[in-house]
Design a protein around this motif. Structure first.
Motif, PDB file in Angstrom:
ATOM      1  N   ASP A 395       0.886  -1.116  -0.023  1.00 17.25           N
ATOM      2  CA  ASP A 395      -0.023   0.171  -0.029  1.00 17.25           C
ATOM      3  C   ASP A 395       0.897   1.191   0.039  1.00 17.25           C
ATOM      4  O   ASP A 395       2.160   1.151   0.131  1.00 17.25           O
ATOM      5  CB  ASP A 395      -0.917   0.056   1.279  1.00 17.25           C
ATOM      6  CG  ASP A 395      -0.072   0.088   2.625  1.00 17.25           C
ATOM      7  OD1 ASP A 395       0.469   1.147   2.726  1.00 17.25           O
ATOM      8  OD2 ASP A 395      -0.171  -0.762   3.196  1.00 17.25           O
ATOM      9  N   LYS A 396       0.274   2.285  -0.203  1.00 18.36           N
ATOM     10  CA  LYS A 396       0.948   3.682  -0.412  1.00 18.36           C
ATOM     11  C   LYS A 396       0.566   4.536   0.992  1.00 18.36           C
ATOM     12  O   LYS A 396       0.224   5.685   0.708  1.00 18.36           O
ATOM     13  CB  LYS A 396       0.966   4.275  -1.693  1.00 18.36           C
ATOM     14  CG  LYS A 396       1.613   3.623  -2.611  1.00 18.36           C
ATOM     15  CD  LYS A 396       1.427   4.322  -4.073  1.00 18.36           C
ATOM     16  CE  LYS A 396       2.184   3.594  -5.196  1.00 18.36           C
ATOM     17  NZ  LYS A 396       1.952   4.090  -6.317  1.00 18.36           N
ATOM     18  N   GLY A 397       0.005   3.875   1.944  1.00 15.44           N
ATOM     19  CA  GLY A 397      -0.466   4.331   3.346  1.00 15.44           C
ATOM     20  C   GLY A 397       0.410   5.270   4.039  1.00 15.44           C
ATOM     21  O   GLY A 397       1.832   5.612   3.579  1.00 15.44           O
ATOM     22  N   VAL A 398       0.118   5.129   5.472  1.00 12.01           N
ATOM     23  CA  VAL A 398       0.755   6.275   6.361  1.00 12.01           C
ATOM     24  C   VAL A 398       2.263   5.560   6.486  1.00 12.01           C
ATOM     25  O   VAL A 398       3.314   6.313   7.029  1.00 12.01           O
ATOM     26  CB  VAL A 398      -0.103   6.475   7.452  1.00 12.01           C
ATOM     27  CG1 VAL A 398      -1.258   7.262   7.155  1.00 12.01           C
ATOM     28  CG2 VAL A 398      -0.292   5.075   8.235  1.00 12.01           C
ATOM     29  N   GLY A 399       2.398   4.249   6.555  1.00 13.70           N
ATOM     30  CA  GLY A 399       3.805   3.689   6.848  1.00 13.70           C
ATOM     31  C   GLY A 399       3.678   3.365   8.420  1.00 13.70           C
ATOM     32  O   GLY A 399       2.800   3.616   9.306  1.00 13.70           O
TER      33      GLY A 399
END
Length: 600
Positions: A395-399
């Motif tokens: 994903d390209k989320g908050v990490g």
């Protein structure tokens, strides 16, 4: 004999601290202690080797080994003495003795089983915790109990294979087994062991055993809790999809019903076909839910992981503002896995990715083959040499911050406002029990990638049969048992229209009575269709047991809406000749019945 030294070499002088000429004038008793009876035995012609003490000129006493034999010096009988300093050997022996004593004392204080075994597998040491855990005694140890005596028959071959690997020094120190106590009680154990090597020779193995029965029970409970949490998250999206499907079904059915007198046949077929397609989509969705919710002992079978991964990703993104992108390389290897548990892993990972991207976006899910070559450094050193299927969820989320990255698989750890923190720990446990590995890479503000490695299988996946569209005609007398009256009526209409004579029962007890009565007449039943589950009544499994007593050749089919029930997967073990999953098409039901009747 207590004479003086006649001849001594320079090494003897160095050993006892005398000049050689002085040593040759010194009485033997002053620097070597040897009993009189030893001299008597030597003078009678016997060779003797004994350990005693030597005394240096300065009074220091030290251990020696003395080899004595008699000889002649001219006409005189002399005693030859060869002396070896044992100081270093005795020091090494004492060091070893102290080390072994410390090992024994430490082993007795540990709360886990500590053991040693020789190369044949016979125990040479078990600590007190081990005796308490397994129920054996010191007398059993002296009698020669073996490593392989603590395993049930189905585990012995694997235990022997792994024991040989440990002796050979292969890096396979950890194993999980079912084990048995002396009284036959079964429990789960995890063992860690290394070879015992002395002077370059392997003499056995040394290790510890940990009772993990309670740990496994807790893992099962965590899995159930995580499943409930995930189902709650999925519920909104699933309800949305179901309502859409029901709208299609209900709309088309009521349209045909209200316009039946003047509706053209082609238009009626078109509307009912649309309702049928929506029903089949609802059936697929239900099976995904049943697969996801299935619990209990893992039941592995050879599967194409591609389908379960894609279905799980689709299920987990329903009703969200995140879409999934799925990729799978050609020639993806099969795996031996529990479909429901692997589906749960992917659900957990995709749900985690969805929650990490609250603003929406996409989750990339990829399946590919992966090889670990022996002796080559790789990106996953924890994997053994072999072939794997690698599944990544990115994903390209908050990490995840570096502070938390090592804790994400810990039970109950979570950084979310809502959530129990069980999803990832459950996934870790499931993958581990499949002989695989799960890893995570993440960077704050960039996103996260979870990667699952599952051992590839060399078995072949069984292909599913193509579905039929039209009923298969037949003949004979069939007994249908189902607690739901509308289902009984539908099955009766279908079978009657296909050429069969049909009778009905509301539960298993009634079915058994009808079957026995018909068998005693001139008009017995040719086949029986039994519903698996009857709330508050006798179900299919109990009924088939009674029917098999009445007629060992009874042709019975089990029917159930629980598509993941183990009875359906192993129906022949229960005495059934076939199975049918609800909901079913007319063609599916009539084909199964025809095949059972003709013995296919």
């Amino acid at each position: 004999m207590k004479g003086r030294t006649a001849v001594a070499n320079s090494r003897a002088g160095e050993l006892f601290g005398y000049p050689v000429e002085d040593l040759q004038q010194t009485r033997v008793a002053e620097f070597i202690s040897v009993a009189d009876d030893v001299y008597e035995n030597v003078l009678s012609g016997e060779g003797v080797i004994t350990e005693t003490t030597g005394t240096r000129k300065d009074g220091a006493v030290f251990p020696v080994e003395v080899s004595l034999r008699s000889t002649y010096w001219g006409e005189k009988v002399m005693v030859l003495m060869f002396v070896r300093d044992l100081t270093e050997r005795k020091r090494a022996e004492e060091t070893l003795r102290q080390s072994e004593e410390r090992f024994r004392e430490l082993a007795e204080t540990l709360p886990e089983t500590v053991f040693e075994a020789d190369v044949r597998g016979r125990f040479t040491f078990i600590n007190r915790r081990g005796f308490d855990l397994f129920g054996y005694t010191e007398e059993d140890l002296d009698a020669g109990i073996s490593v392989f005596d603590i395993f049930p028959p189905e585990e012995v071959d694997r235990a022997r294979e792994n024991f040989a690997k440990r002796l050979s020094g292969e890096d396979v120190s950890r194993f999980e087994y079912k084990a048995t106590k002396k009284d036959g009680t079964l429990f789960q154990i995890e063992t860690y062991a290394v070879p015992i090597i002395r002077d370059g020779k392997t003499e056995g193995i040394r290790g510890i055993g940990v009772d993990i029965t309670e740990k496994k029970r807790i893992e099962d409970e965590l899995a159930k809790a995580a499943k409930l949490e995930s189902i709650g998250i999925l519920a909104g999206g699933i309800a949305h999809d179901f309502n859409n499907l029901l709208a299609v079904i209900l709309g088309n059915v009521t349209y045909v019903k209200s316009n039946a007198p003047e509706l053209e046949p082609e238009r009626a077929v078109e509307a009912l076909s649309a309702a049928e397609r929506a029903t089949l989509r609802a059936k697929d969705l239900t099976e995904q839910l049943l697969t996801f919710s299935a619990g209990g002992i893992p039941v592995k079978k050879t599967i194409n992981i591609k389908h379960i991964v894609e279905e799980s990703a689709a299920l987990s993104t329903r009703g969200t503002n995140v879409r999934y992108v799925f990729e799978a390389t050609d020639g993806l290897k099969p795996v031996d896995a529990d479909e429901s548990q692997i589906g749960q892993v992917i659900n957990n990972l995709v749900i985690n990715a969805v929650q990490a991207t609250p603003e929406g976006g996409e989750v990339r899910v990829r399946c590919e083959n992966y090889s670990v070559a022996g002796g080559e450094p790789g990106e996953t050193p924890a994997l053994e040499t072999g072939e794997y299927v690698r599944i990544s969820v990115a994903d390209k989320g908050v990490g995840i911050s570096s502070e938390y990255i090592q804790k994400v698989f810990d039970p109950f750890f979570t950084t979310k406002y809502k959530g129990s923190g069980l999803g990832l720990s459950t996934s870790y446990s499931i993958v581990k029990n499949h002989g695989g590995l799960i890893t995570v890479e993440s960077e704050m503000g960039i996103g996260s990638t979870f990667t699952v490695y599952l051992p590839a299988s060399d078995k072949t996946v069984k292909e599913k049969e193509e579905s039929l569209d039209e009923a298969v005609p037949g003949e004979g007398k069939v007994l249908v048992m189902d607690d739901d009256a509308p289902v009984r009526e539908l099955v009766g209409d279908v079978l009657t229209g296909s050429g069969y004579r049909v009778a009905f029962a509301g539960d298993g007890a009634e079915a058994v009575e009808l079957y026995k009565n018909a068998a005693a007449s001139d008009d017995p039943f040719d086949a029986v269709i039994l519903d698996l589950t009857v709330p508050g009544g006798v179900g299919g499994v109990e009924a088939i047991q009674e029917l098999l007593i009445a007629n060992p050749d009874v042709k019975a089919i089990v029917s159930s809406g629980y598509s993941t029930d183990p009875v359906l997967a192993n129906y022949e073990l229960y005495g059934f000749k076939g199975f049918i999953k609800k909901p079913f098409r007319i063609a599916e039901l009539t084909k199964v019945l025809r095949d059972v009747l003709v013995g296919e």
